[in-house]
Design a protein around this motif. Sequence first.
Motif, mmCIF file in Angstrom:
data_model
loop_
_atom_site.group_PDB
_atom_site.id
_atom_site.type_symbol
_atom_site.label_atom_id
_atom_site.label_comp_id
_atom_site.label_asym_id
_atom_site.label_seq_id
_atom_site.Cartn_x
_atom_site.Cartn_y
_atom_site.Cartn_z
ATOM 1 N N GLN A 40 0.980 -1.252 0.148
ATOM 2 C CA GLN A 40 -0.273 -0.075 -0.080
ATOM 3 C C GLN A 40 1.255 1.129 0.360
ATOM 4 O OE1 GLN A 40 -2.690 0.708 3.567
ATOM 5 N NE2 GLN A 40 -4.476 1.371 2.013
ATOM 6 N N TYR A 41 0.722 1.689 -0.962
ATOM 7 C CA TYR A 41 2.137 3.014 -0.618
ATOM 8 C C TYR A 41 0.779 4.045 -0.118
ATOM 9 C CZ TYR A 41 3.604 1.069 -5.588
ATOM 10 O OH TYR A 41 4.103 0.309 -5.805
ATOM 11 N N PRO A 42 2.663 5.475 -0.442
ATOM 12 C CA PRO A 42 1.904 5.906 1.001
ATOM 13 C C PRO A 42 0.538 7.062 0.110
ATOM 14 C CG PRO A 42 4.173 5.938 0.226
ATOM 15 C CD PRO A 42 3.502 5.133 -0.660
ATOM 16 N N GLY A 43 -0.251 7.113 -0.608
ATOM 17 C CA GLY A 43 -1.636 7.712 -1.156
ATOM 18 C C GLY A 43 -2.120 6.700 -0.727
ATOM 19 N N LYS A 44 -1.971 4.998 -0.152
ATOM 20 C CA LYS A 44 -3.185 4.716 0.099
ATOM 21 C C LYS A 44 -3.854 3.489 -1.143
ATOM 22 C CE LYS A 44 -3.740 6.366 4.286
ATOM 23 N NZ LYS A 44 -2.659 5.490 5.631
ATOM 24 N N ALA A 45 -2.787 3.858 -1.976
ATOM 25 C CA ALA A 45 -3.569 2.505 -3.484
ATOM 26 C C ALA A 45 -2.777 1.266 -2.996
ATOM 27 C CB ALA A 45 -2.925 3.737 -4.850
ATOM 28 N N LEU A 46 -2.919 0.708 -3.386
ATOM 29 C CA LEU A 46 -3.106 -0.537 -3.484
ATOM 30 C C LEU A 46 -2.431 -1.256 -4.266
ATOM 31 C CD1 LEU A 46 -5.707 -2.151 -0.394
ATOM 32 C CD2 LEU A 46 -3.544 -2.703 0.187
ATOM 33 N N GLU A 47 -1.911 -2.385 -4.468
ATOM 34 C CA GLU A 47 -0.770 -2.812 -5.326
ATOM 35 C C GLU A 47 -0.776 -4.221 -5.108
ATOM 36 O OE1 GLU A 47 2.187 -1.734 -8.744
ATOM 37 O OE2 GLU A 47 2.650 -2.205 -6.872
ATOM 38 N N TRP A 48 -1.116 -5.465 -5.640
ATOM 39 C CA TRP A 48 -0.843 -7.198 -5.606
ATOM 40 C C TRP A 48 0.471 -6.928 -6.391
ATOM 41 C CZ3 TRP A 48 -0.114 -10.674 -9.190
ATOM 42 C CH2 TRP A 48 0.358 -11.569 -9.191
ATOM 43 N N MET A 49 1.166 -7.237 -5.288
ATOM 44 C CA MET A 49 2.702 -7.651 -6.084
ATOM 45 C C MET A 49 3.099 -9.235 -6.818
ATOM 46 S SD MET A 49 4.563 -5.691 -2.873
ATOM 47 C CE MET A 49 6.797 -5.929 -3.915
ATOM 48 N N GLY A 50 3.063 -10.348 -5.905
ATOM 49 C CA GLY A 50 2.573 -11.685 -6.637
ATOM 50 C C GLY A 50 2.758 -12.345 -5.918
ATOM 51 N N ALA A 51 2.839 -13.434 -5.763
ATOM 52 C CA ALA A 51 2.319 -14.849 -5.154
ATOM 53 C C ALA A 51 2.687 -16.299 -5.006
ATOM 54 C CB ALA A 51 0.529 -15.225 -5.278
ATOM 55 N N ILE A 52 3.188 -17.763 -4.157
ATOM 56 C CA ILE A 52 3.288 -18.267 -4.335
ATOM 57 C C ILE A 52 2.447 -19.409 -4.339
ATOM 58 C CG2 ILE A 52 4.725 -17.998 -1.837
ATOM 59 C CD1 ILE A 52 6.795 -20.030 -3.335
ATOM 60 N N HIS A 53 2.080 -20.326 -5.429
ATOM 61 C CA HIS A 53 1.273 -21.263 -5.482
ATOM 62 C C HIS A 53 2.277 -22.426 -4.453
ATOM 63 C CE1 HIS A 53 -0.932 -25.111 -6.448
ATOM 64 N NE2 HIS A 53 -1.603 -24.285 -6.756
ATOM 65 N N SER A 54 1.064 -23.454 -3.445
ATOM 66 C CA SER A 54 1.390 -24.320 -2.752
ATOM 67 C C SER A 54 2.713 -25.714 -3.664
ATOM 68 C CB SER A 54 0.201 -25.026 -1.972
ATOM 69 O OG SER A 54 -0.452 -25.837 -2.573
ATOM 70 N N SER A 55 2.712 -24.878 -4.908
ATOM 71 C CA SER A 55 3.497 -26.487 -5.247
ATOM 72 C C SER A 55 4.823 -25.312 -6.074
ATOM 73 C CB SER A 55 2.885 -26.202 -6.985
ATOM 74 O OG SER A 55 2.644 -25.274 -7.589
ATOM 75 N N GLY A 56 4.941 -24.319 -5.471
ATOM 76 C CA GLY A 56 6.154 -23.725 -5.382
ATOM 77 C C GLY A 56 6.414 -22.500 -6.724
ATOM 78 N N THR A 57 5.263 -22.567 -7.780
ATOM 79 C CA THR A 57 4.906 -21.499 -8.364
ATOM 80 C C THR A 57 4.621 -20.495 -8.267
ATOM 81 O OG1 THR A 57 3.911 -23.492 -10.282
ATOM 82 C CG2 THR A 57 4.005 -21.379 -11.143
ATOM 83 N N THR A 58 5.693 -19.263 -8.725
ATOM 84 C CA THR A 58 5.262 -18.122 -8.678
ATOM 85 C C THR A 58 4.386 -17.136 -9.673
ATOM 86 O OG1 THR A 58 7.670 -18.358 -9.356
ATOM 87 C CG2 THR A 58 7.593 -18.186 -6.679
ATOM 88 N N TYR A 59 3.942 -16.296 -9.379
ATOM 89 C CA TYR A 59 3.005 -14.913 -10.128
ATOM 90 C C TYR A 59 3.263 -13.837 -9.798
ATOM 91 C CZ TYR A 59 0.449 -19.514 -10.467
ATOM 92 O OH TYR A 59 0.449 -20.469 -10.651
ATOM 93 N N TYR A 60 3.515 -12.586 -10.624
ATOM 94 C CA TYR A 60 3.669 -11.783 -10.435
ATOM 95 C C TYR A 60 3.509 -10.933 -11.796
ATOM 96 C CZ TYR A 60 8.204 -14.156 -8.039
ATOM 97 O OH TYR A 60 9.124 -14.285 -7.968
ATOM 98 N N ILE A 61 3.346 -9.370 -10.960
ATOM 99 C CA ILE A 61 2.508 -7.983 -11.111
ATOM 100 C C ILE A 61 3.359 -8.056 -12.477
ATOM 101 C CG2 ILE A 61 3.103 -6.663 -9.872
ATOM 102 C CD1 ILE A 61 0.964 -4.865 -10.612
ATOM 103 N N PRO A 62 3.307 -8.017 -13.846
ATOM 104 C CA PRO A 62 3.978 -7.670 -15.387
ATOM 105 C C PRO A 62 5.519 -7.039 -14.323
ATOM 106 C CG PRO A 62 2.161 -7.587 -15.751
ATOM 107 C CD PRO A 62 2.051 -7.458 -14.148
ATOM 108 N N SER A 63 4.995 -5.677 -13.593
ATOM 109 C CA SER A 63 6.044 -4.511 -13.836
ATOM 110 C C SER A 63 6.634 -4.693 -12.988
ATOM 111 C CB SER A 63 5.165 -3.326 -13.275
ATOM 112 O OG SER A 63 4.828 -3.254 -11.665
ATOM 113 N N LEU A 64 6.413 -5.894 -11.822
ATOM 114 C CA LEU A 64 8.066 -6.328 -11.166
ATOM 115 C C LEU A 64 8.481 -7.625 -11.370
ATOM 116 C CD1 LEU A 64 5.971 -6.036 -7.720
ATOM 117 C CD2 LEU A 64 8.175 -4.423 -8.391
ATOM 118 N N LYS A 65 8.161 -7.972 -11.812
ATOM 119 C CA LYS A 65 8.779 -9.603 -12.919
ATOM 120 C C LYS A 65 10.434 -9.254 -12.766
ATOM 121 C CE LYS A 65 7.389 -13.546 -15.503
ATOM 122 N NZ LYS A 65 6.883 -14.019 -15.934
#
Length: 120
Positions: A40-65
Amino acid sequence: VQVQESGPGLVKPSQTLSLTCTVSGESITRSGDYWSWIRQYPGKALEWMGAIHSSGTTYYIPSLKSRAVISRDTSKNQFTLQVMSVTPEDTAVYYCAPQDGRYPTDFGSWGLGIQVTVSS
């Protein structure tokens, strides 16, 4: 399920931000589960960054990949976030949370969050 973020609150520009999420009440390897990082940025906007699945597979927002890595330590039931080459624009409150499904639309209980400031 409870999650708790930990890590340094101050990071210098160009360095690597490293945060850990400790999970209790459920194994991070339970089949089908996703575990995410959100900021959550100082201006309050939220950004989902990424996640990891139980299998170990990861997912990212394109801008952070290109500069973010989510990994896990199953022996400690923790997952981690690293963001390389940080700038002041990475200043935010960072949260971890269980994610309901592949897409970041619904989440379980969030951690309290950790303020990370990028400054020299």
